[in-house]
Design an enzyme around this catalytic site. Structure first.
Site, PDB file in Angstrom:
ATOM      1  N   LYS A 141       0.973  -1.251  -0.043  1.00 14.38           N
ATOM      2  CA  LYS A 141      -0.209   0.302  -0.061  1.00 14.38           C
ATOM      3  C   LYS A 141       1.057   1.071  -0.127  1.00 14.38           C
ATOM      4  O   LYS A 141       0.402   2.516  -0.428  1.00 14.38           O
ATOM      5  CB  LYS A 141      -0.353   0.180   1.138  1.00 14.38           C
ATOM      6  CG  LYS A 141      -1.955  -0.919   0.792  1.00 14.38           C
ATOM      7  CD  LYS A 141      -2.417  -0.859   2.233  1.00 14.38           C
ATOM      8  CE  LYS A 141      -3.971  -1.827   1.548  1.00 14.38           C
ATOM      9  NZ  LYS A 141      -5.758  -1.233   2.700  1.00 14.38           N
ATOM     10  N   LYS A 223      -4.282 -10.000  -6.950  1.00 13.40           N
ATOM     11  CA  LYS A 223      -5.447 -10.325  -6.429  1.00 13.40           C
ATOM     12  C   LYS A 223      -6.748  -9.766  -6.623  1.00 13.40           C
ATOM     13  O   LYS A 223      -6.420  -8.989  -7.141  1.00 13.40           O
ATOM     14  CB  LYS A 223      -5.599 -10.875  -5.255  1.00 13.40           C
ATOM     15  CG  LYS A 223      -5.456  -9.363  -4.644  1.00 13.40           C
ATOM     16  CD  LYS A 223      -5.260  -9.685  -2.406  1.00 13.40           C
ATOM     17  CE  LYS A 223      -5.469  -7.715  -2.321  1.00 13.40           C
ATOM     18  NZ  LYS A 223      -5.635  -7.958  -1.287  1.00 13.40           N
ATOM     19  N   LYS A 226     -11.261  -4.240  -5.216  1.00 16.24           N
ATOM     20  CA  LYS A 226     -11.831  -3.352  -5.119  1.00 16.24           C
ATOM     21  C   LYS A 226     -11.121  -2.311  -6.080  1.00 16.24           C
ATOM     22  O   LYS A 226     -11.480  -1.297  -7.100  1.00 16.24           O
ATOM     23  CB  LYS A 226     -12.839  -3.258  -3.944  1.00 16.24           C
ATOM     24  CG  LYS A 226     -13.469  -3.546  -3.816  1.00 16.24           C
ATOM     25  CD  LYS A 226     -14.540  -3.403  -2.995  1.00 16.24           C
ATOM     26  CE  LYS A 226     -14.244  -4.692  -1.228  1.00 16.24           C
ATOM     27  NZ  LYS A 226     -14.709  -3.664  -0.169  1.00 16.24           N
TER      28      LYS A 226
HETATM   29  P1  TYM Z   1     -10.823  -5.972   2.900  1.00 14.25           P
HETATM   30  O1  TYM Z   1     -12.140  -5.454   3.211  1.00 14.25           O
HETATM   31  O2  TYM Z   1      -9.915  -5.467   2.302  1.00 14.25           O
HETATM   32  O3  TYM Z   1     -11.481  -7.365   3.013  1.00 14.25           O
HETATM   33  C1  TYM Z   1     -12.924  -8.327   3.632  1.00 14.25           C
HETATM   34  C2  TYM Z   1     -12.315  -9.678   3.197  1.00 14.25           C
HETATM   35  O4  TYM Z   1     -12.313  -9.964   2.072  1.00 14.25           O
HETATM   36  C3  TYM Z   1     -10.717 -11.019   1.569  1.00 14.25           C
HETATM   37  N1  TYM Z   1     -10.547 -11.359   0.284  1.00 14.25           N
HETATM   38  C4  TYM Z   1     -10.361 -11.940  -0.645  1.00 14.25           C
HETATM   39  N2  TYM Z   1     -10.815 -12.552  -0.386  1.00 14.25           N
HETATM   40  C5  TYM Z   1     -10.105 -13.478  -1.686  1.00 14.25           C
HETATM   41  N3  TYM Z   1      -9.892 -13.683  -2.893  1.00 14.25           N
HETATM   42  C6  TYM Z   1      -9.664 -11.969  -2.506  1.00 14.25           C
HETATM   43  N4  TYM Z   1      -9.371 -11.082  -4.469  1.00 14.25           N
HETATM   44  C7  TYM Z   1     -10.102 -11.155  -1.603  1.00 14.25           C
HETATM   45  N5  TYM Z   1      -9.798  -9.723  -1.288  1.00 14.25           N
HETATM   46  C8  TYM Z   1     -10.423  -9.688  -0.256  1.00 14.25           C
HETATM   47  C9  TYM Z   1      -9.860 -10.126   3.109  1.00 14.25           C
HETATM   48  O5  TYM Z   1      -8.868 -11.444   3.420  1.00 14.25           O
HETATM   49  C10 TYM Z   1     -10.663 -10.508   4.064  1.00 14.25           C
HETATM   50  O6  TYM Z   1     -11.132 -11.007   4.398  1.00 14.25           O
HETATM   51  N6  TYM Z   1      -7.955  -5.372   7.650  1.00 14.25           N
HETATM   52  C11 TYM Z   1      -9.886  -6.031   7.212  1.00 14.25           C
HETATM   53  C12 TYM Z   1     -10.584  -5.968   7.795  1.00 14.25           C
HETATM   54  C13 TYM Z   1     -10.596  -5.765   9.235  1.00 14.25           C
HETATM   55  C14 TYM Z   1     -10.869  -7.037   9.990  1.00 14.25           C
HETATM   56  C15 TYM Z   1     -10.615  -6.597  11.552  1.00 14.25           C
HETATM   57  C16 TYM Z   1     -10.293  -8.083   9.318  1.00 14.25           C
HETATM   58  C17 TYM Z   1     -10.093  -4.630   9.746  1.00 14.25           C
HETATM   59  N7  TYM Z   1     -10.493  -5.370  11.384  1.00 14.25           N
HETATM   60  C18 TYM Z   1     -10.326  -7.549  11.793  1.00 14.25           C
HETATM   61  C19 TYM Z   1     -10.494  -9.122  10.508  1.00 14.25           C
HETATM   62  C20 TYM Z   1     -10.550  -9.051  12.064  1.00 14.25           C
HETATM   63  C21 TYM Z   1      -9.279  -6.008   5.415  1.00 14.25           C
HETATM   64  O7  TYM Z   1      -9.004  -4.729   4.991  1.00 14.25           O
HETATM   65  O8  TYM Z   1      -9.947  -6.439   4.462  1.00 14.25           O
END
Ligand code: TYM
Length: 359
Positions: A141, A223, A226
């Site tokens: 990032k 991957k 969005k």
């Molecule tokens: P975020 O918003 O980027 O993504 C949400 C969830 O989707 C999964 N994910 C994917 N899984 C498979 N293939 C992909 N291409 C893909 N892109 C995203 C992510 O692994 C995630 O599980 N930091 C986290 C949000 C968060 C969080 C937490 C998660 C904040 N606090 C506490 C767990 C526990 C995030 O940015 O996810």
């Protein structure tokens, strides 16, 4: 780490006594706790659903689950305030459309529970600069946002550790890209516990066996995300059937012709995973089904299967978004329930480090 086939590991002792209870069943024992979150960066995509949200729903009956919209994490990159607010509602509406039950699970918005910021500050003081510097997502990032490498982006995993540890979560269902962050949460908890005695439950990432990393349809070595500039790279859970089919038709594959997994066939491997999850068939069954057929037939079948798989979202997100007052009421319900649990942990941690009790 827990993966899907090891579900039994968290299942085995699904009920056990940890003292204080979230929903205390009659026998004075408590279910294991599951927490996860998603950032409100627009409507979730197929990767978010397959990698994470689908498991959230599956865990809802067996565990005490908390799922949150991580809007505090979102401001580590610059946001348009009005858009962030709208997307927070949309993210929450998507969780409801995924079938999550706000009575059964605690669904909430992160910034509405002040304990997240309070515990994050304490944990910052028990996290090493070197540990944060090694986080691969920070490196990625900061390379992408070279003009805004803020300190929040750097300590983002500490806030995520606070999210998890506040609720004494045992398992954190996430996609593969978040595994490192859950592991660091565990390390921070372990360090704190070893100084002050048992304060936090040590969490484990729970990663799906298939679909932990769904790849971009336009560039299957990246991957699905969005933030991809190419609109065909990413399928949103709210996309129309026509859009989904068009995106799969255009999906980039290799120069081969057999629908079979293999080295160097990241496009076909990705489509086989997606089709397998959407249709409920194993990867071997998928290969047999398309034996002798070409990529064109397979891509069309993928598009149709995914469109069916995502139908509940298309039908329901708008319906939930049309009733903001209902969403506000659910925000309030979730925040109050989450805050009650979170407060206990913060008070415990504050006492451990020597803070004066809050009036
Ligand atoms: P975020 O918003 O980027 O993504 C949400 C969830 O989707 C999964 N994910 C994917 N899984 C498979 N293939 C992909 N291409 C893909 N892109 C995203 C992510 O692994 C995630 O599980 N930091 C986290 C949000 C968060 C969080 C937490 C998660 C904040 N606090 C506490 C767990 C526990 C995030 O940015 O996810």
């Amino acid at each position: 780490m827990l993966i899907e086939k090891n579900y039994a590991t968290i299942n085995k002792n699904a009920y056990f006594d940890k003292g204080e209870a979230i929903n205390m069943p009659e026998e004075n024992v408590r279910k294991k706790v599951v927490l996860s979150g998603i950032q409100p960066s627009g409507i979730p995509h197929l990767g978010n659903y397959i990698g994470a949200i689908r498991n959230w729903k599956r865990m809802e009956d067996e565990f005490d689950c908390l799922y949150m919209i991580a809007n505090m994490h979102s401001i580590t990159v610059r946001q348009d305030p009005a858009k962030l607010r709208r997307q927070t509602y949309e993210g929450f509406a998507t969780l409801l459309a995924a079938g999550l039950d706000p009575e059964k699970s605690i669904l909430f918005v992160q910034n509405q529970v002040p304990a997240h910021a309070e515990l994050a500050w304490i944990l910052n003081c028990y996290t090493m600069f070197g540990e944060m510097s090694r986080m691969t997502q920070f490196k990625d990032k900061s390379a992408k946002n070279a003009e805004n490498i803020n300190v929040g982006l750097f300590t983002y995993p500490v806030l995520m550790a606070a999210d998890i540890l506040l609720y004494q979560a045992d398992a954190v269902p996430v996609g593969a890209d978040q595994k490192q962050h859950v592991e660091i949460a565990r390390d921070i908890a372990q360090r704190f516990n070893s100084i002050y005695g048992d304060t936090f439950t040590l969490p484990e990432p729970y990663i799906p066996e298939a679909g932990a990393r769904i790849m971009s349809l336009a560039d299957p070595d990246k991957k699905m995300s969005k933030s991809d500039d190419n609109p065909n790279a990413c399928v949103l859970v709210s996309d129309s059937k026509d859009d989904i089919i068009r995106k799969f038709r255009r999906a980039v594959t290799d120069s081969g012709s057999e629908v079979r997994r293999g080295e160097g066939k990241s496009g076909i491997n990705n489509l086989i995973t997606i089709y397998s999850v959407a249709s409920g068939k194993s990867a071997e069954e998928v290969e047999r089904e398309f034996e002798g057929k070409g990529y064109g037939d397979f891509k069309l079948a993928c598009g149709e299967a995914v469109a069916d798989f995502l139908r509940p979202f298309r039908e329901n997100i708008d319906r939930y978004m049309a009733d903001k007052a209902h969403l506000d009421a659910l925000f309030k319900l979730g925040a109050e329930r989450a805050a009650r649990i979170a407060r206990r942990t913060v008070e415990k941690a504050e006492k451990r480090v020597g803070f004066i009790k809050k009036p």
